[in-house]
Write a protein that holds these residues in place. Structure first.
Motif, PDB file in Angstrom:
ATOM      1  N   ARG A 616       0.831  -1.207   0.000  1.00  0.00           N
ATOM      2  CA  ARG A 616       0.000   0.000   0.000  1.00  0.00           C
ATOM      3  C   ARG A 616       0.867   1.258   0.000  1.00  0.00           C
ATOM      4  NH1 ARG A 616      -1.878  -2.905   4.039  1.00  0.00           N
ATOM      5  NH2 ARG A 616      -2.399  -1.361   5.645  1.00  0.00           N
ATOM      6  N   ARG A 617       1.966   1.198   0.757  1.00  0.00           N
ATOM      7  CA  ARG A 617       2.872   2.358   0.766  1.00  0.00           C
ATOM      8  C   ARG A 617       3.417   2.625  -0.641  1.00  0.00           C
ATOM      9  NH1 ARG A 617       8.629   1.106   2.604  1.00  0.00           N
ATOM     10  NH2 ARG A 617       8.287   0.036   0.633  1.00  0.00           N
ATOM     11  N   ASP A 618       3.933   1.567  -1.306  1.00  0.00           N
ATOM     12  CA  ASP A 618       4.497   1.757  -2.648  1.00  0.00           C
ATOM     13  C   ASP A 618       3.429   2.218  -3.635  1.00  0.00           C
ATOM     14  OD1 ASP A 618       6.859   1.025  -1.593  1.00  0.00           O
ATOM     15  OD2 ASP A 618       6.996  -0.935  -2.574  1.00  0.00           O
ATOM     16  N   ALA A 619       2.212   1.725  -3.451  1.00  0.00           N
ATOM     17  CA  ALA A 619       1.115   2.165  -4.321  1.00  0.00           C
ATOM     18  C   ALA A 619       0.916   3.673  -4.203  1.00  0.00           C
ATOM     19  CB  ALA A 619      -0.165   1.417  -3.960  1.00  0.00           C
ATOM     20  N   LEU A 620       0.933   4.175  -2.978  1.00  0.00           N
ATOM     21  CA  LEU A 620       0.738   5.618  -2.771  1.00  0.00           C
ATOM     22  C   LEU A 620       1.928   6.430  -3.270  1.00  0.00           C
ATOM     23  CD1 LEU A 620      -0.872   5.518   0.783  1.00  0.00           C
ATOM     24  CD2 LEU A 620      -1.969   6.406  -1.287  1.00  0.00           C
ATOM     25  N   LYS A 636      -9.070   7.818  -6.206  1.00  0.00           N
ATOM     26  CA  LYS A 636      -9.887   6.993  -5.314  1.00  0.00           C
ATOM     27  C   LYS A 636      -9.003   6.297  -4.287  1.00  0.00           C
ATOM     28  CE  LYS A 636     -13.334   3.274  -5.267  1.00  0.00           C
ATOM     29  NZ  LYS A 636     -12.677   2.490  -4.236  1.00  0.00           N
ATOM     30  N   MET A 637      -7.831   5.839  -4.773  1.00  0.00           N
ATOM     31  CA  MET A 637      -6.902   5.150  -3.868  1.00  0.00           C
ATOM     32  C   MET A 637      -6.489   6.071  -2.711  1.00  0.00           C
ATOM     33  SD  MET A 637      -3.089   3.682  -4.727  1.00  0.00           S
ATOM     34  CE  MET A 637      -2.449   5.257  -5.303  1.00  0.00           C
ATOM     35  N   ARG A 650      -2.457   6.004   6.481  1.00  0.00           N
ATOM     36  CA  ARG A 650      -3.293   7.221   6.544  1.00  0.00           C
ATOM     37  C   ARG A 650      -2.407   8.465   6.504  1.00  0.00           C
ATOM     38  NH1 ARG A 650      -5.789   4.104  10.665  1.00  0.00           N
ATOM     39  NH2 ARG A 650      -5.269   5.524  12.386  1.00  0.00           N
ATOM     40  N   ASN A 651      -1.262   8.382   7.177  1.00  0.00           N
ATOM     41  CA  ASN A 651      -0.353   9.534   7.179  1.00  0.00           C
ATOM     42  C   ASN A 651       0.233   9.824   5.803  1.00  0.00           C
ATOM     43  OD1 ASN A 651      -0.494  10.753   9.596  1.00  0.00           O
ATOM     44  ND2 ASN A 651       1.552  10.175  10.310  1.00  0.00           N
ATOM     45  N   ILE A 652       0.620   8.765   5.096  1.00  0.00           N
ATOM     46  CA  ILE A 652       1.151   8.980   3.742  1.00  0.00           C
ATOM     47  C   ILE A 652       0.044   9.560   2.864  1.00  0.00           C
ATOM     48  CG2 ILE A 652       2.168   7.884   1.691  1.00  0.00           C
ATOM     49  CD1 ILE A 652       3.266   5.688   3.575  1.00  0.00           C
ATOM     50  N   ALA A 653      -1.179   9.059   3.060  1.00  0.00           N
ATOM     51  CA  ALA A 653      -2.305   9.539   2.247  1.00  0.00           C
ATOM     52  C   ALA A 653      -2.562  11.030   2.484  1.00  0.00           C
ATOM     53  CB  ALA A 653      -3.559   8.720   2.555  1.00  0.00           C
ATOM     54  N   ILE A 654      -2.414  11.469   3.721  1.00  0.00           N
ATOM     55  CA  ILE A 654      -2.601  12.907   4.009  1.00  0.00           C
ATOM     56  C   ILE A 654      -1.592  13.708   3.199  1.00  0.00           C
ATOM     57  CG2 ILE A 654      -2.306  14.689   5.793  1.00  0.00           C
ATOM     58  CD1 ILE A 654      -3.598  12.708   7.778  1.00  0.00           C
ATOM     59  N   GLU A 670     -12.462  17.228   3.887  1.00  0.00           N
ATOM     60  CA  GLU A 670     -13.520  16.858   4.841  1.00  0.00           C
ATOM     61  C   GLU A 670     -13.102  15.656   5.681  1.00  0.00           C
ATOM     62  OE1 GLU A 670     -16.184  18.693   5.688  1.00  0.00           O
ATOM     63  OE2 GLU A 670     -15.190  20.074   4.272  1.00  0.00           O
ATOM     64  N   ILE A 671     -12.499  14.657   5.001  1.00  0.00           N
ATOM     65  CA  ILE A 671     -12.050  13.460   5.740  1.00  0.00           C
ATOM     66  C   ILE A 671     -10.956  13.845   6.741  1.00  0.00           C
ATOM     67  CG2 ILE A 671     -10.988  11.164   5.538  1.00  0.00           C
ATOM     68  CD1 ILE A 671     -12.115  11.047   2.645  1.00  0.00           C
ATOM     69  N   ILE A 672     -10.024  14.684   6.284  1.00  0.00           N
ATOM     70  CA  ILE A 672      -8.879  15.031   7.129  1.00  0.00           C
ATOM     71  C   ILE A 672      -9.302  15.912   8.308  1.00  0.00           C
ATOM     72  CG2 ILE A 672      -6.617  16.208   7.137  1.00  0.00           C
ATOM     73  CD1 ILE A 672      -6.280  15.192   4.209  1.00  0.00           C
ATOM     74  N   LYS A 673     -10.290  16.763   8.082  1.00  0.00           N
ATOM     75  CA  LYS A 673     -10.829  17.556   9.205  1.00  0.00           C
ATOM     76  C   LYS A 673     -11.327  16.607  10.292  1.00  0.00           C
ATOM     77  CE  LYS A 673     -13.105  21.087   6.754  1.00  0.00           C
ATOM     78  NZ  LYS A 673     -14.385  21.757   6.548  1.00  0.00           N
TER      79      LYS A 673
END
Ligand SMILES: [Zn+2]
Length: 887
Positions: A616-620, A636-637, A650-654, A670-673
């Protein structure tokens, strides 16, 4: 021993423009193997002349200590003169010749005053020079004759000098901390640190890891002090002079570097571990009174860990008890003294601080040493990885058991990065390294990080059952003895039936790591995918690497086992329908630098199809194009990843949300709030509020930050909220920070210091003076706060800057391994900044003179004089603290 990672500290100041060239990593840069014989003369048979040749032999071979004498038992009787930092000692050593008959005993004894040596009534002659005690025995002893020798001595650790007359600070062996009680904010205490060769500062012994002896110690102290040593407390006797003598006894043999003594007004918090036979074993935590209530929150997982590691190794915890003590001014991270483990004061954390970070990894590390290190000991420092790789890997094992495979994988990646970083600096060497110059060099990212990852690969190769059975075999075969890496190989070979020379030769006796490039091409008509693999290694030799490839296609997933063992190889696999993704090294266990050239959509698919954190990390990281708009699937990912079960994803996604299209970014915000208020993990809440600071309206940000400051329990999140608030409303942030100054938390105070670094005015000087003078900070927090203070002061008036030197000196006195390490960098930065300011003052003087403004010119001259005096004084201090460690 737990190594301190200091890379973090470097980042802080360099991000503020003070990029120092001095490499402060504890790495012990590349071993320069001095070859003093290079160019030696050699006879040339061809023409009968002598000519210069280049010596190609190894110049250094660090052998294990030759064993002339077996130590059988060591009995110590000790008392102290705190005012002089002396220890009065009487050592009764039971020994016998190891094999060859001898009339001599050679012991290590560093910086001692030797009073008398005797056997029975007979006083013996001895020679004491160069830290070696050469004792002439009363007769020749054979290996069947045991003798008891008594040595009366005074240990004077603070008076010991090296040949360069520089007082040794980091291998003092015996430490008296604030012994005269001059600092009201530091509890007076005595503690020891034996590894590597410093136990011989406080008792005469053969200071080598391939020596083992049972032990007992009588410690006489003022009645107010608690004592700690190895083994069990057998008795505690009050003496007529008001002192008390504690008698500790360790019946099972261990190496002298594991001997330990700790003394101070510690509170002892009791806990216990229940053995499989139902008996209770003592587990306890020695802390300063202020931390008595927090001790169980800090160390409370210990009994569970003892149970877990006993079960996993198949060898019940071998020692009498398990104590952990937190000391001041500790010189390393933590130390696995048998049954009496020492931690630095960074371990002191209150319940709120523990929300952000606990020390369970370090606790596991030291505990696992009680099997790997204390029960079976590396026979020489060259083989140190036999201790440290296991301790390092125990952190993976504990994380996997306690928090799940994602957390374990995440931390394992960080360990691998630590090794890669040191490898990039050119500091590679064989894992089992016979060519070091100083044994301290062995405590590096090879023995620890690389060693731990190699064990992980071996586990993957052998399978769990064989791996853990191999460990059990190794422990049982070598218990209470010393071992070298060959014994580890033999233990695994015996269990698995496999020849493992290939594995040990490439990973233990060679250096470097594989660098792998992957590419794939699909033959659509033949329904075959070809995977090209190239392998390089900086040291030149190729690795043999059995791995698993997972091919996900329309039919599902197919796993293929392959072996890489050549520079360029290609593998063909059948494919059904379309390829969704191909995952190389499906368990992500290889210690290798892998570059995978595959389409971005395969990375995105791998986010959903892969089983591991790294998928998942490499995907992001790689499923998103650098400068092109994201695909709908990639967007979407990222949105899905914001809700991933694992916090680090979640942190990498932020972070990745920055690259989203405007429409998706609105959704992400909205999600991050919501995350900033409700995420389970404080690191994610902190990252969320930090992300939002330039994404939402100032008014909304203020409201959000304030509600976090009121409600959130995590100091990391509070600190992030303060910084976010200061981005839109610095005045309000300062008001909120003031309110938090009273929090009794090293973490919080360090966070406030970070805000004051850039926002503080002269008023905030009082804050820095208070936290430093009252020693309110510990561990990394102390380092971060020191960096913040340096930055703060560079922005203040010359009058305030004049206080810098005094505060730096106080920081040095407060101690801590991080401070010692990074103080020179701070002082150097301060000198540079004041020098720049002095240049400006000089220009001012010229300008005032030109404009015929003598009054102002005079003022500036005064200021310049002050600045130059400060630079001079700071430079003297810098020279004092920046002395290279000499050994
Ligand atoms: Zn260790």
């Amino acid at each position: 021993m737990y190594r301190i990672y200091i890379v973090i500290g470097l980042v802080i100041l360099s991000s503020c423009g003070a990029n120092k060239k001095k490499d402060s990593e504890i790495t012990f840069s590349e071993a320069e193997i001095a070859n003093e014989n290079a160019g030696a003369e050699e006879y040339d048979f061809d023409d009968g002349s002598y000519e210069e040749t280049v010596e190609t032999e190894r110049a250094v071979y660090q052998a294990a200590e030759t064993i002339y004498t077996d130590l059988i038992h060591t009995k110590l009787e000790v008392s102290f003169d705190w005012s002089k930092s002396w220890m009065f000692g009487k050592a009764t050593i039971s020994a016998k010749p190891h094999f060859y008959a001898s009339d001599s005993l050679f012991l290590d004894a560093k910086g001692m005053e030797i009073k008398k040596i005797s056997i029975g009534a007979q006083v013996l002659t001895f020679r004491y020079a160069d830290d070696k005690l050469r004792i002439k025995l009363d007769k020749i002893y054979t290996r069947n004759d045991k003798y008891n020798i008594v040595i009366e001595y005074i240990a004077k650790p603070d008076e010991r000098k090296t040949s360069g007359s520089e007082a040794i600070t980091s291998d003092k062996g015996l430490y008296f901390i604030n012994p005269k009680g001059e600092d009201p904010n530091k509890m007076p205490q005595i503690w020891t640190q034996g590894e590597t060769k410093s136990s011989s500062v406080w008792f005469p012994t053969i200071d080598a890891p391939n020596v083992k002896t049972t032990e007992e110690i009588y410690i006489t102290v003022e009645n107010k002090f608690a004592t700690l040593s190895n083994g069990k407390l057998i008795s505690s006797t009050k003496n007529t002079d008001g002192t008390r003598t504690d008698y500790w006894k360790q019946d099972l043999p261990h190496a002298p570097y594991l001997f330990m003594m700790g003394i101070g007004e510690f509170k002892v918090v009791n806990d216990f571990y229940t053995r499989p036979n139902g008996t209770r074993m003592e587990v306890n935590y020695y802390v300063e009174p202020a931390w008595e209530q927090s001790a169980k929150a800090i160390f409370g997982e210990t009994p569970k860990m003892i149970a877990f590691f006993s079960k996993l190794t198949g060898v019940e915890y071998p020692w009498d008890k398990y104590s952990q003590i937190v000391v001041r001014e500790y010189v390393s991270g933590a130390m696995e003294n048998t049954g009496a483990v020492v931690f630095g004061d960074y371990t002191y954390k209150n319940t709120r601080e523990l929300l952000d970070a606990d020390d369970n990894s370090t606790i596991a590390h030291e505990l696992f040493h009680h099997w790997f290190g204390d029960l079976v000991t590396a026979e020489s420092w060259s083989n140190l990885t036999l201790n440290e790789s296991f301790a390092n890997y125990s952190q993976y094992l504990w994380d996997e058991f306690r928090y799940g495979i994602d957390e374990a994988d995440y931390n394992a990646e960080k360990e691998a990065d630590g090794y890669f970083q040191s490898a990039e600096n050119g500091a590679t060497h064989d894992l089992v390294w016979f060519e070091y110059e100083n044994q301290e060099q062995m405590f590096d990212a090879h023995s620890y990080n690389k060693g731990g990852r190699i064990l992980h690969m071996l586990r993957n190769h052998l399978g769990d059952e064989a791996f853990f059975a191999g460990l059990k075999n190794y422990l049982n075969t070598n218990k209470f003895k010393a071992a070298e890496f060959t014994q580890l190989r033999l233990a695994f070979e015996e269990v698995s039936g496999q020849d493992l020379n290939w594995f040990f030769n490439q990973w233990y006796l060679d250096q470097g790591h594989p660098v792998i490039n992957l590419s794939q091409s699909l033959d659509e008509e033949a329904h075959i995918v070809e995977i090209e693999v190239s392998q390089e290694n900086q040291s030149g030799s190729l690795f043999r690497l059995p791995i698993e490839i997972a091919i996900h296609d329309d039919a599902g997933v197919t796993l293929h086992q392959i072996v890489l063992d050549d520079n360029g190889q290609s593998f063909s696999f059948p494919v059904t329908g379309a390829i969704k993704t191909i995952i190389f090294d499906n368990q992500h266990m290889l210690l290798a630098k892998v570059t995978d050239y595959k389409p971005m959509e395969q990375f995105v698919n791998q986010f959903y199809l892969g089983k591991r954190y790294a998928d998942r990390r490499d995907a992001l990281l790689f499923g998103i194009a650098e400068e092109e708009p994201m695909t709908a699937e990639a967007e979407k990912m990222v949105l899905d990843a914001l809700k991933d079960p694992f916090w680090a994803i979640r942190n990498i996604a932020i972070d990745r949300a920055n690259s989203l299209s405007e429409e998706s970014k609105m959704q992400a915000i909205e999600i991050i709030k919501n995350s900033s208020l409700t995420d389970q993990k404080s690191a994610v809440r902190a990252a969320a509020i930090t992300f939002l600071q330039d994404k939402i309206a100032a008014e909304e940000l203020e409201k959000l930050a304030l509600s976090i400051i009121v409600k959130d329990q995590s100091y990391a999140v509070l600190s992030a909220a303060l910084v976010a608030l200061s981005s839109s409303n610095p005045e309000l942030a300062m008001v909120e920070a003031k309110k938090l100054e009273t929090e009794n938390s090293s973490k919080m105070l360090s966070g406030i210091a970070q805000l004051y670094a850039t926002q503080g005015t002269e008023t905030e000087m009082a804050f820095f003076e208070k936290v430093i003078n009252e020693n309110k900070l510990n561990g990394l927090d102390a380092l971060f706060a020191m960096n913040s203070m340096t930055i703060y002061l560079t922005r203040q008036s010359t009058e305030l800057q004049a206080k810098a030197l005094g505060l730096y000196k106080k920081e040095l006195a407060n101690g801590g391994v991080y401070i010692t390490m990074f103080l020179p960098q701070n002082v150097d930065y301060m000198i540079k900044m004041i020098s720049d300011q002095a240049d400006i003052t000089k220009a001012e003087i010229t300008a005032y003179e030109t404009n015929k403004n003598p009054l102002y010119a005079d003022q500036s001259r005064k200021k310049l004089k002050q600045q130059q005096e400060m630079i001079a004084a700071l430079s003297v201090f810098y020279a004092e603290i920046n002395v290279e460690k000499q050994e």
